[in-house]
Design a protein around this motif. Structure first.
Motif, PDB file in Angstrom:
ATOM      1  N   GLY A 152       0.612  -1.477  -0.332  1.00  0.00           N
ATOM      2  CA  GLY A 152      -0.156  -0.323  -0.063  1.00  0.00           C
ATOM      3  C   GLY A 152       0.748   1.177   0.337  1.00  0.00           C
ATOM      4  O   GLY A 152       1.993   1.526  -0.581  1.00  0.00           O
ATOM      5  N   GLU A 153       0.517   2.300   0.881  1.00  0.00           N
ATOM      6  CA  GLU A 153       1.005   3.558   0.945  1.00  0.00           C
ATOM      7  C   GLU A 153       2.606   3.826   1.974  1.00  0.00           C
ATOM      8  O   GLU A 153       2.047   2.734   3.081  1.00  0.00           O
ATOM      9  N   ALA A 154       3.239   3.574   1.295  1.00  0.00           N
ATOM     10  CA  ALA A 154       4.771   4.015   2.354  1.00  0.00           C
ATOM     11  C   ALA A 154       4.381   4.519   3.108  1.00  0.00           C
ATOM     12  O   ALA A 154       5.142   4.431   4.593  1.00  0.00           O
ATOM     13  N   GLY A 155       4.007   5.824   3.036  1.00  0.00           N
ATOM     14  CA  GLY A 155       3.716   6.842   4.657  1.00  0.00           C
ATOM     15  C   GLY A 155       3.591   6.141   5.769  1.00  0.00           C
ATOM     16  O   GLY A 155       3.572   6.455   6.948  1.00  0.00           O
ATOM     17  N   ARG A 156       2.224   5.972   5.159  1.00  0.00           N
ATOM     18  CA  ARG A 156       1.178   5.325   6.420  1.00  0.00           C
ATOM     19  C   ARG A 156       1.723   3.642   6.673  1.00  0.00           C
ATOM     20  O   ARG A 156       1.322   3.934   7.804  1.00  0.00           O
ATOM     21  N   ARG A 157       2.744   2.904   6.147  1.00  0.00           N
ATOM     22  CA  ARG A 157       3.019   1.875   6.811  1.00  0.00           C
ATOM     23  C   ARG A 157       3.549   2.651   7.954  1.00  0.00           C
ATOM     24  O   ARG A 157       4.381   2.070   9.044  1.00  0.00           O
ATOM     25  N   ILE A 158       4.861   3.220   7.305  1.00  0.00           N
ATOM     26  CA  ILE A 158       5.456   3.578   8.689  1.00  0.00           C
ATOM     27  C   ILE A 158       4.789   4.741   9.445  1.00  0.00           C
ATOM     28  O   ILE A 158       5.418   4.802  10.674  1.00  0.00           O
ATOM     29  N   GLU A 159       4.476   5.900   9.353  1.00  0.00           N
ATOM     30  CA  GLU A 159       3.813   6.167  10.215  1.00  0.00           C
ATOM     31  C   GLU A 159       3.090   4.859  11.246  1.00  0.00           C
ATOM     32  O   GLU A 159       2.697   5.306  12.310  1.00  0.00           O
ATOM     33  N   GLU A 160       2.820   3.865  10.564  1.00  0.00           N
ATOM     34  CA  GLU A 160       2.243   2.524  11.751  1.00  0.00           C
ATOM     35  C   GLU A 160       3.049   2.013  12.748  1.00  0.00           C
ATOM     36  O   GLU A 160       3.389   1.936  14.134  1.00  0.00           O
ATOM     37  N   ASP A 161       4.491   2.210  12.278  1.00  0.00           N
ATOM     38  CA  ASP A 161       5.638   1.725  12.704  1.00  0.00           C
ATOM     39  C   ASP A 161       6.714   1.808  12.167  1.00  0.00           C
ATOM     40  O   ASP A 161       6.786   2.197  11.653  1.00  0.00           O
ATOM     41  N   ALA A 162       7.314   3.296  12.928  1.00  0.00           N
ATOM     42  CA  ALA A 162       8.498   4.188  12.516  1.00  0.00           C
ATOM     43  C   ALA A 162       9.773   3.003  12.531  1.00  0.00           C
ATOM     44  O   ALA A 162      10.347   3.501  11.350  1.00  0.00           O
ATOM     45  N   LEU A 163       9.818   1.786  12.784  1.00  0.00           N
ATOM     46  CA  LEU A 163      10.552   1.168  12.732  1.00  0.00           C
ATOM     47  C   LEU A 163      10.914   0.654  11.690  1.00  0.00           C
ATOM     48  O   LEU A 163      12.132  -0.191  10.578  1.00  0.00           O
ATOM     49  N   ARG A 164      10.188   0.882  10.651  1.00  0.00           N
ATOM     50  CA  ARG A 164      10.282  -0.319   9.077  1.00  0.00           C
ATOM     51  C   ARG A 164      11.383   0.617   8.412  1.00  0.00           C
ATOM     52  O   ARG A 164      11.148   0.808   6.998  1.00  0.00           O
ATOM     53  N   ALA A 165      11.022   1.920   8.371  1.00  0.00           N
ATOM     54  CA  ALA A 165      12.103   2.502   7.569  1.00  0.00           C
ATOM     55  C   ALA A 165      13.223   2.127   7.986  1.00  0.00           C
ATOM     56  O   ALA A 165      14.435   1.834   6.890  1.00  0.00           O
ATOM     57  N   LEU A 166      13.511   1.498   8.891  1.00  0.00           N
ATOM     58  CA  LEU A 166      14.974   1.294   9.182  1.00  0.00           C
ATOM     59  C   LEU A 166      14.646  -0.348   8.678  1.00  0.00           C
ATOM     60  O   LEU A 166      15.475  -0.925   7.556  1.00  0.00           O
ATOM     61  N   ARG A 167      12.990  -1.331   8.487  1.00  0.00           N
ATOM     62  CA  ARG A 167      13.447  -2.845   7.870  1.00  0.00           C
ATOM     63  C   ARG A 167      14.047  -2.112   6.624  1.00  0.00           C
ATOM     64  O   ARG A 167      13.667  -3.547   5.842  1.00  0.00           O
ATOM     65  N   PHE A 168      12.444  -1.153   6.018  1.00  0.00           N
ATOM     66  CA  PHE A 168      12.909  -1.046   4.362  1.00  0.00           C
ATOM     67  C   PHE A 168      14.308  -1.095   4.191  1.00  0.00           C
ATOM     68  O   PHE A 168      14.620  -2.409   2.644  1.00  0.00           O
ATOM     69  N   PHE A 169      15.562  -1.084   4.577  1.00  0.00           N
ATOM     70  CA  PHE A 169      16.826  -1.028   4.152  1.00  0.00           C
ATOM     71  C   PHE A 169      17.373  -1.827   4.486  1.00  0.00           C
ATOM     72  O   PHE A 169      18.286  -2.579   3.828  1.00  0.00           O
ATOM     73  N   ARG A 170      16.822  -1.892   5.322  1.00  0.00           N
ATOM     74  CA  ARG A 170      17.369  -3.865   5.759  1.00  0.00           C
ATOM     75  C   ARG A 170      17.255  -4.345   4.994  1.00  0.00           C
ATOM     76  O   ARG A 170      17.993  -5.812   4.512  1.00  0.00           O
ATOM     77  N   PHE A 171      16.007  -5.019   4.581  1.00  0.00           N
ATOM     78  CA  PHE A 171      14.948  -5.804   3.422  1.00  0.00           C
ATOM     79  C   PHE A 171      15.572  -5.843   1.770  1.00  0.00           C
ATOM     80  O   PHE A 171      15.707  -6.560   0.828  1.00  0.00           O
ATOM     81  N   ASP A 172      15.899  -4.240   1.236  1.00  0.00           N
ATOM     82  CA  ASP A 172      16.428  -3.691   0.589  1.00  0.00           C
ATOM     83  C   ASP A 172      17.574  -4.279   0.103  1.00  0.00           C
ATOM     84  O   ASP A 172      17.523  -4.522  -0.510  1.00  0.00           O
TER      85      ASP A 172
END
Length: 401
Positions: A152-172
């Protein structure tokens, strides 16, 4: 999107899984287990989701003779243990409220609704007992294209859990290829203040995992470019990290962290609330004592082995190599081999020797032993007990207070 998959045939042993499916026929494999089956790599954790409520799951499993541990009932999670193997089973959920750190969830029977609350498309697939794959957000295509995207919307996912910003780079770093997803990077850069709401421990845990992963320089650079790294590491030394990697040093998180932050390791250790053990390692790296260099004499080598444990010396040798040369070898490999071959020197005098020399416990005894040890080290840690006693006798250290 659903499709027959043939993925279950890739499991070495599915007997425990079949037992769970006999009791919970609507359950599906979810998340990383499905992703890794698709990638053809070993699956270590088989996680499942189910429309059954957690209380019902516990009753059904126990009635079927399965050991159940209520590991996270507030989030709908129980752990089934079959022949020593744990299986995490979570009730389908939807988020009712989120604040960037925690979520209030409600149970649902809608699989797509549950998948929509997951972080990335490649983690939002599920697989049922009939080997049918369910992919609501094009995770199959993204995995094949080595592309990491938010559900879905990247911004919304990050607002739900800010740690996802770091997780994104780990998974990428692990599953992506090329430049990170532009929408995700933009969303992260616009929500950097949310990182400040996370606990230091959560940030540290995720960042240390990033540092041990693949493509670490590219990942750290991308994090720096979007402004994420500056939230907890204001002045990263990416060149120092590159030099360490060029030396083919071990993929150790604290080793790489020091290369990135050696000028401010103390502040960073406090900022990230690192463990005492990790802080101690950073402190030893920062002291750079004893000095290490490829053409150390045998005496220098023994002194170094006496002053610090071998693992610390080996770790420091990589940092020193990267700092001095940034080259793959130039004698450093030979130095590490010499360090490993050298036995641990042991100072031959102790408290009983001091007592025999007429000293009582206290400052005089400590001074006597310290003087003997200093001379012993000057001699390359070679003199035996008799030689050390003879030296101390000759300089009359025992009479000084």
């Amino acid at each position: 999107m659903t499709r027959p998959s043939g993925l279950l045939a890739r499991l070495n042993d599915r007997s425990g899984l079949d037992e769970l499916w006999r009791l919970l026929p609507e359950a599906r494999l979810v998340g990383g287990s499905v992703r890794d089956l698709m990638r053809g790599v070993p699956v270590h954790d088989l996680d499942l989701a189910t429309p059954d409520y957690p209380e019902d799951v516990q009753k059904i499993l126990r009635a079927g003779g399965v050991k159940v541990i209520p590991t996270g009932l507030a989030h709908g999670t129980v752990t089934a243990v079959i022949r020593g193997t744990p299986y995490e089973i979570t009730t389908l959920r939807r988020d009712e409220e989120t604040d960037g750190r925690h979520a209030v969830v409600a149970w649902t029977e809608n699989w797509e609704e549950d998948a929509a609350r997951r972080d990335f498309t490649i983690n939002a697939m599920s697989l049922d007992r009939n080997d049918v794959l369910y992919d609501y957000f094009h995770g199959v295509e993204d995995l094949a294209a080595h592309r990491v995207r938010f559900v879905g919307e990247a911004g919304r996912r990050i607002e739900e859990d800010a740690l996802r910003a770091l997780r994104f780079f780990r998974f990428d770093a692990r599953y992506g290829d090329g430049a990170p997803d532009a929408e995700a990077c933009q969303a992260i850069s616009q929500r950097l203040t949310l990182i400040d709401t996370l606990s230091a421990e959560r940030v540290a845990s995720e960042f240390l995992r990033i540092l041990t992963g693949p493509r670490v320089v590219q990942t750290v650079t991308a994090m720096k470019d979007v402004g994420l790294l500056a939230r907890f590491l204001p002045a990263p030394n990416v060149l120092s990290l590159q030099r360490l990697l060029a030396c083919q040093a071990p993929a150790d998180a604290i080793l790489r962290l020091f290369a990135l932050c050696h000028a401010e390791w103390d502040d960073l250790a406090e900022r990230l609330k690192l463990s005492n053990a990790d802080r101690d390692r950073l402190r030893l790296f920062g002291q750079n004592v004893p000095d290490l260099f490829p053409d150390m004499t045998d005496d220098d080598l023994r002194r170094a082995r006496f002053q610090q444990p071998l693992p610390v010396l080996l770790e420091r040798s990589w940092l020193r190599q990267a700092h001095v040369l940034g080259e793959p070898d130039h004698g450093w490999t030979v130095l590490r081999q010499r360090l490993e071959r050298e036995s641990q020197p042991v100072f031959p005098l102790g408290g009983n020797d001091a007592k025999d020399a007429g000293l009582v416990p206290g400052p005089a005894m400590g001074k006597w032993l310290k003087a003997g040890q200093a001379w012993w080290m000057q001699q390359g840690c070679l003199p035996d007990r008799a030689a050390c006693l003879a030296y101390l006798s000759s300089v009359s250290e025992k009479t000084e207070t």
